[in-house]
Design an enzyme around this catalytic site. Sequence first.
Site, PDB file in Angstrom:
ATOM      1  N   ASN A  15     -10.446  -3.079  -6.475  1.00 28.39           N
ATOM      2  CA  ASN A  15      -9.643  -2.073  -7.196  1.00 28.39           C
ATOM      3  C   ASN A  15     -10.224  -1.724  -8.568  1.00 28.39           C
ATOM      4  OD1 ASN A  15      -6.413  -3.190  -5.895  1.00 28.39           O
ATOM      5  ND2 ASN A  15      -7.721  -1.512  -5.218  1.00 28.39           N
ATOM      6  N   ASN A  21       1.495   3.314  -2.935  1.00 21.83           N
ATOM      7  CA  ASN A  21       2.106   3.721  -4.220  1.00 21.83           C
ATOM      8  C   ASN A  21       1.567   5.072  -4.677  1.00 21.83           C
ATOM      9  OD1 ASN A  21       3.342   1.254  -4.299  1.00 21.83           O
ATOM     10  ND2 ASN A  21       1.974   0.358  -5.810  1.00 21.83           N
ATOM     11  N   GLU A  45       1.111 -13.157  12.459  1.00 24.38           N
ATOM     12  CA  GLU A  45       1.496 -11.922  13.144  1.00 24.38           C
ATOM     13  C   GLU A  45       1.322 -10.788  12.131  1.00 24.38           C
ATOM     14  OE1 GLU A  45       2.446 -11.553  16.317  1.00 24.38           O
ATOM     15  OE2 GLU A  45       2.139 -13.697  16.624  1.00 24.38           O
ATOM     16  N   ASP A  51       0.831  -1.211   0.000  1.00 23.46           N
ATOM     17  CA  ASP A  51       0.000   0.000   0.000  1.00 23.46           C
ATOM     18  C   ASP A  51       0.870   1.268   0.000  1.00 23.46           C
ATOM     19  OD1 ASP A  51      -2.291   1.453  -0.028  1.00 23.46           O
ATOM     20  OD2 ASP A  51      -2.862   1.052   2.044  1.00 23.46           O
ATOM     21  N   ARG A  74      -0.168   9.026 -10.216  1.00 25.25           N
ATOM     22  CA  ARG A  74      -0.235   7.810  -9.400  1.00 25.25           C
ATOM     23  C   ARG A  74       0.448   6.619 -10.084  1.00 25.25           C
ATOM     24  NH1 ARG A  74      -3.809   7.261  -5.385  1.00 25.25           N
ATOM     25  NH2 ARG A  74      -4.099   5.086  -5.925  1.00 25.25           N
ATOM     26  N   THR A 108     -10.284  -7.308  -5.954  1.00 25.45           N
ATOM     27  CA  THR A 108     -11.518  -7.273  -6.755  1.00 25.45           C
ATOM     28  C   THR A 108     -12.115  -5.859  -6.673  1.00 25.45           C
ATOM     29  OG1 THR A 108     -12.541  -8.287  -4.813  1.00 25.45           O
ATOM     30  CG2 THR A 108     -12.170  -9.715  -6.686  1.00 25.45           C
ATOM     31  N   SER A 113      -8.368  -5.489   4.604  1.00 28.14           N
ATOM     32  CA  SER A 113      -8.938  -5.293   3.265  1.00 28.14           C
ATOM     33  C   SER A 113      -9.146  -6.589   2.475  1.00 28.14           C
ATOM     34  CB  SER A 113      -8.067  -4.325   2.455  1.00 28.14           C
ATOM     35  OG  SER A 113      -7.932  -3.111   3.142  1.00 28.14           O
TER      36      SER A 113
HETATM   37  C1  FPP Z   1      -1.967  -0.040  -3.469  1.00 29.58           C
HETATM   38  O1  FPP Z   1      -1.453   1.271  -3.327  1.00 29.58           O
HETATM   39  C2  FPP Z   1      -1.297  -0.694  -4.583  1.00 29.58           C
HETATM   40  C3  FPP Z   1      -1.910  -1.278  -5.642  1.00 29.58           C
HETATM   41  C4  FPP Z   1      -3.375  -1.306  -5.817  1.00 29.58           C
HETATM   42  C5  FPP Z   1      -1.107  -1.885  -6.741  1.00 29.58           C
HETATM   43  C6  FPP Z   1       0.051  -2.734  -6.307  1.00 29.58           C
HETATM   44  C7  FPP Z   1       0.836  -3.086  -7.497  1.00 29.58           C
HETATM   45  C8  FPP Z   1       2.169  -3.046  -7.607  1.00 29.58           C
HETATM   46  C9  FPP Z   1       3.109  -2.740  -6.501  1.00 29.58           C
HETATM   47  C10 FPP Z   1       2.739  -3.326  -8.947  1.00 29.58           C
HETATM   48  C11 FPP Z   1       3.616  -4.507  -9.039  1.00 29.58           C
HETATM   49  C12 FPP Z   1       2.966  -5.808  -8.800  1.00 29.58           C
HETATM   50  C13 FPP Z   1       3.211  -6.916  -9.516  1.00 29.58           C
HETATM   51  C14 FPP Z   1       2.761  -8.215  -8.966  1.00 29.58           C
HETATM   52  C15 FPP Z   1       3.857  -6.912 -10.823  1.00 29.58           C
HETATM   53  P1  FPP Z   1      -2.408   2.502  -3.575  1.00 29.58           P
HETATM   54  O2  FPP Z   1      -2.372   2.864  -5.002  1.00 29.58           O
HETATM   55  O3  FPP Z   1      -3.757   2.186  -3.029  1.00 29.58           O
HETATM   56  O4  FPP Z   1      -1.733   3.610  -2.742  1.00 29.58           O
HETATM   57  P2  FPP Z   1      -2.464   4.839  -2.008  1.00 29.58           P
HETATM   58  O5  FPP Z   1      -3.222   4.246  -0.849  1.00 29.58           O
HETATM   59  O6  FPP Z   1      -1.325   5.678  -1.570  1.00 29.58           O
HETATM   60  O7  FPP Z   1      -3.351   5.507  -3.009  1.00 29.58           O
END
Ligand code: FPP
Length: 240
Positions: free
Chosen positions: A61, A15, A199, A13, A26, A59, A188
């Site tokens: 997302n 990104n 843990e 979480d 984003r 699902t 989630s």
């Molecule tokens: C949640 O952060 C992240 C995601 C929904 C995507 C995760 C995907 C990757 C790290 C890409 C690489 C994965 C693979 C398996 C190739 P967010 O976008 O909800 O962050 P925020 O809460 O800050 O908005």
Amino acid sequence: MGNIPQHVAIIMDGNGRWATKRGLKRSIGHKKGADNLEKLCDHIFNLGIKYLSVYAFSTENFKRDTEEVNYLMNLFVNMFTKKKKIFVKNKIKVVFSASYDNLRDDVIESMKDLSESTKDFQDHIFNICLNYGSRLEIVDMTKKIAQLCLDGKLELSSINEELITHNLYQDLPDVDFVIRTSGEERISNFMLWQSSYAEYYFPETLFPDFNNEEFDKALIVYQKRKRRFGGYDEDSTSKN
Ligand code: FPP
């Protein structure tokens, strides 16, 4: 090196926040997250951890903007196709915990190709949860088991915890340690059945910054925890 968990699961979480904090789109955060995951994956398996699960796309997302969903789907296809050689070289078996409903054909194809190409490896198992929801997984497992009963292939009395585990998307050992980055303290809908005795650890670090050193810090936290599994402390000599 201390006690190494067998199965680690990461909710990647933060990104989006990583990118917006820097005035970037984003999608750049997701790309940074993917680059980070590549390094982390190597590090985790080198530490002797056998199973790594990651939450790549839930699902839920699909409720995000089409542009972001498309970016992520393209990123997955890219990673699964371009990095296949690396998974093979490092002998990593890639499996997917996924519902294939609503996924694009090219995404499904790249997933199937990667799992097929790595299916004979045994030492490191990388479980990617994509279009995944734990409740949906439990619903799908229930339908599978109910169908076996209806077809006369299974007795009701044979249903037990082990059978349920065998009929989830992937038959994996229980998760020992769940990490959710970015300071959010929620599960989630992630691996609820598999993490019953795990843990949990919620570092503030956003996923693109959750590097190998951050993982080592997390591991120390895990090693200090006393796991009881509903019983007594493992090292207690008395029940008082
Ligand atoms: C949640 O952060 C992240 C995601 C929904 C995507 C995760 C995907 C990757 C790290 C890409 C690489 C994965 C693979 C398996 C190739 P967010 O976008 O909800 O962050 P925020 O809460 O800050 O908005």
